[in-house]
Design a protein around this motif. Sequence first.
Motif, PDB file in Angstrom:
ATOM      1  N   ASN A 138       0.859  -1.052  -0.081  1.00 35.45           N
ATOM      2  CA  ASN A 138       0.145   0.065  -0.184  1.00 35.45           C
ATOM      3  C   ASN A 138       0.819   1.124  -0.177  1.00 35.45           C
ATOM      4  O   ASN A 138       0.579   2.506  -0.806  1.00 35.45           O
ATOM      5  N   VAL A 139       1.934   1.228   1.134  1.00 34.25           N
ATOM      6  CA  VAL A 139       2.836   2.550   0.990  1.00 34.25           C
ATOM      7  C   VAL A 139       3.468   2.817  -0.781  1.00 34.25           C
ATOM      8  O   VAL A 139       3.538   3.821  -0.983  1.00 34.25           O
ATOM      9  N   LEU A 140       4.103   1.591  -1.197  1.00 33.79           N
ATOM     10  CA  LEU A 140       4.611   1.810  -2.289  1.00 33.79           C
ATOM     11  C   LEU A 140       3.614   2.380  -3.609  1.00 33.79           C
ATOM     12  O   LEU A 140       3.808   2.951  -4.462  1.00 33.79           O
ATOM     13  N   GLN A 141       2.312   1.941  -3.519  1.00 34.15           N
ATOM     14  CA  GLN A 141       1.318   2.285  -4.371  1.00 34.15           C
ATOM     15  C   GLN A 141       0.945   3.732  -4.072  1.00 34.15           C
ATOM     16  O   GLN A 141       0.247   4.349  -5.202  1.00 34.15           O
ATOM     17  N   LYS A 142       1.192   4.319  -2.988  1.00 37.08           N
ATOM     18  CA  LYS A 142       0.671   5.366  -2.720  1.00 37.08           C
ATOM     19  C   LYS A 142       2.165   6.343  -2.457  1.00 37.08           C
ATOM     20  O   LYS A 142       2.187   7.475  -1.931  1.00 37.08           O
ATOM     21  N   CYS A 143       2.921   6.130  -2.857  1.00 38.29           N
ATOM     22  CA  CYS A 143       4.230   6.571  -2.910  1.00 38.29           C
ATOM     23  C   CYS A 143       4.188   7.856  -3.499  1.00 38.29           C
ATOM     24  O   CYS A 143       4.707   9.061  -2.593  1.00 38.29           O
ATOM     25  N   GLY A 144       3.640   8.145  -4.618  1.00 37.27           N
ATOM     26  CA  GLY A 144       3.572   9.516  -5.318  1.00 37.27           C
ATOM     27  C   GLY A 144       2.684  10.491  -4.433  1.00 37.27           C
ATOM     28  O   GLY A 144       3.112  11.633  -4.156  1.00 37.27           O
ATOM     29  N   ALA A 145       1.507   9.856  -3.690  1.00 39.28           N
ATOM     30  CA  ALA A 145       0.680  10.587  -3.134  1.00 39.28           C
ATOM     31  C   ALA A 145       1.396  11.044  -1.621  1.00 39.28           C
ATOM     32  O   ALA A 145       1.483  12.344  -1.212  1.00 39.28           O
ATOM     33  N   ILE A 146       2.297  10.245  -1.251  1.00 38.36           N
ATOM     34  CA  ILE A 146       2.810  10.292   0.024  1.00 38.36           C
ATOM     35  C   ILE A 146       3.955  11.736  -0.186  1.00 38.36           C
ATOM     36  O   ILE A 146       4.106  12.629   0.652  1.00 38.36           O
ATOM     37  N   GLN A 148       3.890  13.772  -2.741  1.00 36.78           N
ATOM     38  CA  GLN A 148       3.253  15.049  -2.952  1.00 36.78           C
ATOM     39  C   GLN A 148       2.995  15.694  -1.758  1.00 36.78           C
ATOM     40  O   GLN A 148       3.033  16.845  -1.525  1.00 36.78           O
ATOM     41  N   GLN A 149       2.286  14.918  -0.757  1.00 38.63           N
ATOM     42  CA  GLN A 149       1.690  15.381   0.683  1.00 38.63           C
ATOM     43  C   GLN A 149       2.735  16.140   1.370  1.00 38.63           C
ATOM     44  O   GLN A 149       2.550  17.200   1.908  1.00 38.63           O
ATOM     45  N   GLU A 150       3.913  15.387   1.498  1.00 39.12           N
ATOM     46  CA  GLU A 150       4.895  16.024   2.302  1.00 39.12           C
ATOM     47  C   GLU A 150       5.485  17.333   1.572  1.00 39.12           C
ATOM     48  O   GLU A 150       5.950  18.599   2.207  1.00 39.12           O
ATOM     49  N   LEU A 151       5.619  17.452   0.021  1.00 39.82           N
ATOM     50  CA  LEU A 151       5.851  18.519  -0.717  1.00 39.82           C
ATOM     51  C   LEU A 151       4.977  19.586  -0.600  1.00 39.82           C
ATOM     52  O   LEU A 151       5.379  20.858  -0.347  1.00 39.82           O
ATOM     53  N   ALA A 152       3.761  19.414  -0.361  1.00 37.38           N
ATOM     54  CA  ALA A 152       2.944  20.274  -0.189  1.00 37.38           C
ATOM     55  C   ALA A 152       3.078  21.089   1.386  1.00 37.38           C
ATOM     56  O   ALA A 152       2.755  22.295   1.520  1.00 37.38           O
ATOM     57  N   ALA A 157       1.920  24.700  -0.187  1.00 35.97           N
ATOM     58  CA  ALA A 157       0.928  24.328  -1.223  1.00 35.97           C
ATOM     59  C   ALA A 157      -0.540  23.617  -0.634  1.00 35.97           C
ATOM     60  O   ALA A 157      -1.528  23.502  -1.196  1.00 35.97           O
ATOM     61  N   VAL A 158      -0.451  23.207   0.593  1.00 27.42           N
ATOM     62  CA  VAL A 158      -1.611  22.773   1.289  1.00 27.42           C
ATOM     63  C   VAL A 158      -2.489  23.825   1.305  1.00 27.42           C
ATOM     64  O   VAL A 158      -3.844  23.686   1.477  1.00 27.42           O
ATOM     65  N   LEU A 263      -5.107  22.791  -9.324  1.00 27.03           N
ATOM     66  CA  LEU A 263      -4.735  21.540  -8.618  1.00 27.03           C
ATOM     67  C   LEU A 263      -4.403  20.436  -9.442  1.00 27.03           C
ATOM     68  O   LEU A 263      -3.686  19.606  -9.048  1.00 27.03           O
ATOM     69  N   ARG A 264      -5.042  20.479 -10.745  1.00 26.12           N
ATOM     70  CA  ARG A 264      -4.624  19.062 -11.730  1.00 26.12           C
ATOM     71  C   ARG A 264      -3.077  19.142 -11.949  1.00 26.12           C
ATOM     72  O   ARG A 264      -2.560  18.296 -12.024  1.00 26.12           O
ATOM     73  N   GLU A 265      -2.644  20.613 -11.999  1.00 22.10           N
ATOM     74  CA  GLU A 265      -1.252  20.740 -12.317  1.00 22.10           C
ATOM     75  C   GLU A 265      -0.218  20.408 -10.993  1.00 22.10           C
ATOM     76  O   GLU A 265       0.886  19.521 -11.197  1.00 22.10           O
ATOM     77  N   PHE A 266      -0.791  20.478 -10.023  1.00 21.57           N
ATOM     78  CA  PHE A 266      -0.055  20.088  -8.961  1.00 21.57           C
ATOM     79  C   PHE A 266      -0.251  18.465  -8.664  1.00 21.57           C
ATOM     80  O   PHE A 266       0.716  17.907  -8.039  1.00 21.57           O
ATOM     81  N   ASP A 267      -1.143  18.060  -8.809  1.00 28.03           N
ATOM     82  CA  ASP A 267      -1.554  16.586  -8.738  1.00 28.03           C
ATOM     83  C   ASP A 267      -0.659  15.746  -9.834  1.00 28.03           C
ATOM     84  O   ASP A 267      -0.379  14.566  -9.648  1.00 28.03           O
TER      85      ASP A 267
END
Length: 827
Positions: A138-146, A148-152, A157-158, A263-267
């Motif tokens: 699950n962590v690897l599948q959500k690696c990008g989101a994790i 990105q969230q840290e980057l936000a 950007a939050v 938002l799509r640009e950031f995603d």
Amino acid sequence: MAGLEAEWQTLLAHYAGVVAVVAVGLLFVVLMPCIGFIFCCCRCSGRCGARSQPFEKRRDPCKRISFGIMLAAITIIILFGVVCAFVTNEYMEDGTQKLPSRLRASVSDTKLYLSNTQEEVDTLLITNFGELKTVMDNVLQKCGAIVQQELAEVSRAVILSNLTELVDGLEIIKKDLQEIHITTKSLQNSSNNLAHNLMKVKRALEAELQKCNSSCKESLEKYVANMSTNADFQHLPQIEDSLLSVTEVIVNGKIKDKVNNGLREFDKIQQDIQNAIKDLIPKVSQNMRLAGMAIRERSKQINKILRDMNAVVMNHSSKAVDTGEKLIMEYGHYRYYAGLSVSSVMLVVLLCATLGLFYGFCGRRPDGYGDDCCSRATGARFLILGVWVIFLFSAVLMVVTLVHFLLGVIAERAVCEPLQSPNNNQLLALVDKMVRLDKFFNSEVEINVSSIIRSCHANGSIYEVLQVANLVNISEVSDYKSTYGIENVINQLKTRIDFGGNVTILTDDAKRELESLAQSNITRINFSLFAEVLNKSIVNTDLETLANQLRKTASEIPNTSDIRESLNKQANILESLQDDLVLQMERQVRALGKKTKALEENLKFNHSPLNESISLILMEVTKAQDYLNTTASREIKNLADMFANAVLDHVDLYLSRVVNMTTAKVGQCHPMSQVYNATVVAVCNQILDPFNGFWASIGWCLVLFIPAIILSVKLAALYQKSDPYPGPLVESVEKNYHRRYHETYENSSGYYGGDYSTHLGRGSDRGGGRDRASPSAHSDTRYTDMAPKHWDYPNGGPPRYHSPPLSTEYERPPPYYYPGPGDSGRR
């Protein structure tokens, strides 16, 4: 045992106390029957207290009291031993009968402990690893989101979430403004209609006012004065401009679409990262699966050892408990009744001694006839009966005591001491050499009973107790991260995760539209004026109440008058206005009040006015966009390193937990220590301790029986004397009596043939005064109670008393104090 012949002296010295006790006991067994036989012969010959003189000696009362007190004290101590014998016999029986069920409970607890330990091993090595693998996937599948969230978080950007909420809130504000606008217009129209109708009614009533008499005129004037509207809805704030501004931004400016594009640009950052590592995820999953298979194999090996141990416990312990229970059910009651019999014998002795002392202390003096059952002579009989019981059964009791003593000492030394003190116990060391548990586990390292006991008392894990490390090296698990390439694959994430920059979160057009909205009239709506108008009543007085008053006034006017009909008509009109118009306006006023309050709250975004919130959000968005386009590329590299290290740390944490938990926590042996202690208590404290207490109680009583015999014999002789101490005159005769004790049994009993006066100290010369003057003559006629063997009365009459007895207390009728025929001739 191998050095028994060479070390017998050392063993004898070590067990000198036991040998001495056994020797003394065997000597007791041999001597007591012999002494009893001698005592019996002595009693049959009239000695040893079998017969005694009827009068007491001078010191006999003191002896009787002293010996009685000493025997009473010994009897009390014997009572303690007898009670202990009965109690310990019951305790032994209770502990013996409950032993099989207690042992079965211990075996069942052992089986439960081993089963639970197997489940713990499976949970730690299989279930938890499966959970780790799932989390890793699950962590690897959500690696990008994790990432990105840290980057936000880092880039602020939050704030985009706040911008999205603001745009969504504009839709709500627009809806509120539309509803307020519609409701305001409706209230204004209804207010005009109401005022127009009230004016018509008022003019009609003023026309009728000219026709009324004085009372009617006074009432109509009051009604007409109160007939007007109160709330001026025409002065409500105008919100058309605000509604127009919001509509312009939402509809025409398409602000929501513009924000969603940002938002799509950031995603897109998340998608780029996920695409970069998607080919690594299957590799990590495959390597984790291989490591899981290796850990599962370790779990199977440990559980096999536990199953083997469980089988050993079940096969040996259950059969032994069943066999022991069968023997207890078949032969246990014999031991119980044998102990009860032994205790009963000592109870008989105790009762004899107690009754003897009771009659001796409380009974009357014997009267000489021997037919008084409550005299001291009865106590003497009880005491002698107790002595005979002792002589009859003492040897048997001592044999029982010695057998129990030897069995108790052997069991204490061979069973309970090793079990209670397993450290450095020689006997337990011998058991370790004879019983090799490592054979059951096919282990090359020695596993013995004492080491298992010590480990369990120290609350060691099953890994330590059974020395599983010699069969399964669980510490190898900590190297699986590198052995199966998990670390290498995850480290590749650091080079795959990257970001090229050039992100536009919010366009310049969108910024200008939001700034225009912030400067519009929407931020200047006068909500206090809304509250001021809406809080007023719609009319000055209730129209329904006014209609009722008009009807009441009309009822007081004659039916023929046109005024009455006109008043009723105007009352119906007022009632219709109240029902159809005023009530509807009141509902609209309440709805408008709620809606204005809601709008006021919605215009305060995050507890700040809308214009300030918009300005703050636009400033944060601008900063975040600049950060992403300038610094984000380097920051994402750092975030990638942190992410990969966090994943590896998670794997390390689990693997180290497997090693630590398996070696130190899984299957902690404290429950087995409690089972062990419960078994020791069931065997040693609840069976062996009462067993030793039983033989100690019997031996205690047997030792006290020896002084009890001596005191009982002496007290029996003292209790049989019927006459008190007569005085010093008797002493010389008593001594004389003992010197002539060699005479025949007939003479010793007081019946003399021939000239009995010679025996009484009278000379052959009857005429002399010596016979009358001799004290012995008077004393002999007092206590010997002799009568002639032939009834030849020289004086031709029955015998008479010539010498009065020393004490009138002991005067008795003939033939006891018959003085003899010679005395009658001297009268």
